[in-house]
Design an enzyme around this catalytic site. Structure first.
Site, short mmCIF file in Angstrom:
data_model
loop_
_atom_site.label_atom_id
_atom_site.label_comp_id
_atom_site.label_asym_id
_atom_site.label_seq_id
_atom_site.Cartn_x
_atom_site.Cartn_y
_atom_site.Cartn_z
N VAL B 77 42.68 29.95 42.94
CA VAL B 77 42.09 30.86 41.96
C VAL B 77 41.57 32.06 42.74
CG1 VAL B 77 40.24 31.15 40.26
CG2 VAL B 77 41.42 28.95 40.45
N CYS B 78 41.95 33.26 42.31
CA CYS B 78 41.43 34.46 42.98
C CYS B 78 39.91 34.47 42.86
CB CYS B 78 42.00 35.72 42.36
SG CYS B 78 41.19 37.21 43.00
N ILE B 79 39.25 34.56 43.99
CA ILE B 79 37.79 34.41 43.99
C ILE B 79 37.11 35.57 43.26
CG2 ILE B 79 37.56 35.42 46.33
CD1 ILE B 79 35.26 33.32 46.73
#
Lengths: 121, 130
Positions: B77-79
């Site tokens: 998941v893109c932070i």
């Protein structure tokens, strides 16, 4: 990174109204920082992302277009705009914030064909 | 073939995430490898363990979690996209002093470099929800 594939980020949405334009630009900057071979294409409503003098402060948004000149600092020079998309919106190169190469629909197809990886936004 | 999937659609808002899930299942069933799932934009909501759909609806976040665990898939998941939209793991919860965390087991928060890496190291990178 072991192999250096060519990436093309395809921007097709207006700068505001959704997060696509902003988050696509983030991907572009990261790809450039990683030293990938990177090109950007703006077409359809995506051409509005390049307009000069954007001011989205009234809708509580950051002006992401101010980040566009950073692409040059990262050595991203291959920035394309589809001519038909500009014409349909009564825009031309003088309306745009950064220098771009304007290409027709046919050349756009060739550009897409040449890439290893397309990232659509 | 080695596939990576970039998922930009939230569950229950668009069909993109369901389609991505079906694609992942079908690819695995045909003997292909999933190199990485990368959740970006509203796609980060697929990784929330707080989603509570009615019982007669597809529980997509739970199904992702099962698939990722069963097949040992790298699910990122893109932070930055996750933090903005309230998808946090325990580390980020503590860092930002929030009341809770909700990143499903099997997912990791990481940077956009993982999307570029997925493009570089997969035979195909397919976007769902652009």
């Amino acid at each position: 990174m072991s192999n250096n594939k060519s990436f093309l980020i395809v921007n097709r949405k207006a700068p505001f109204g959704s997060a696509y334009a902003k988050e696509a630009l983030d991907v572009g900057l990261i790809a450039a920082a990683f030293g990938q071979k990177l090109s950007l294409l703006f077409m359809d409503d995506g051409v509005y992302q390049l307009l000069k003098q954007q001011d989205p402060s009234d809708i509580n948004q950051k002006n992401s277009s101010q980040t566009l000149p950073m692409l040059e600092m990262y050595d991203v020079k291959d920035i394309y705009v589809e001519a038909e998309s500009l014409q349909a919106r009564n825009l031309n190169a003088e309306d745009l914030l950064i220098p771009v190469e304007i290409i027709d629909k046919e050349t756009t197809s060739e550009l897409l064909e040449q890439q290893d990886i397309l990232l659509n936004f | 073939m080695k596939y990576s999937l970039a998922i930009y659609g939230a569950p229950y808002s668009s069909q993109a995430a369901d389609t991505a899930f079906s694609f992942a299942e079908a690819a695995i069933a045909r003997g292909h490898e999933i190199y990485r799932l990368f959740f970006y934009l509203d796609g980060v909501h697929n990784a929330s363990n707080l989603a509570t759909p009615p019982q007669d609806e597809n529980d997509l976040p739970a199904r992702w979690q099962e698939l990722i665990k069963a097949q040992n898939i790298d699910a990122v998941v893109c932070i930055a996209a996750g933090l903005r939209r309230g998808v946090l793991d325990e580390v980020e919860q503590q860092r930002y002093e929030k009341n809770g965390n909700n990143l499903s087991e099997g997912f990791t928060l990481s940077g956009l470099g993982q999307l570029i890496d997925a493009g570089t190291n997969s035979d195909r990178l397919i976007t769902f929800g652009a």
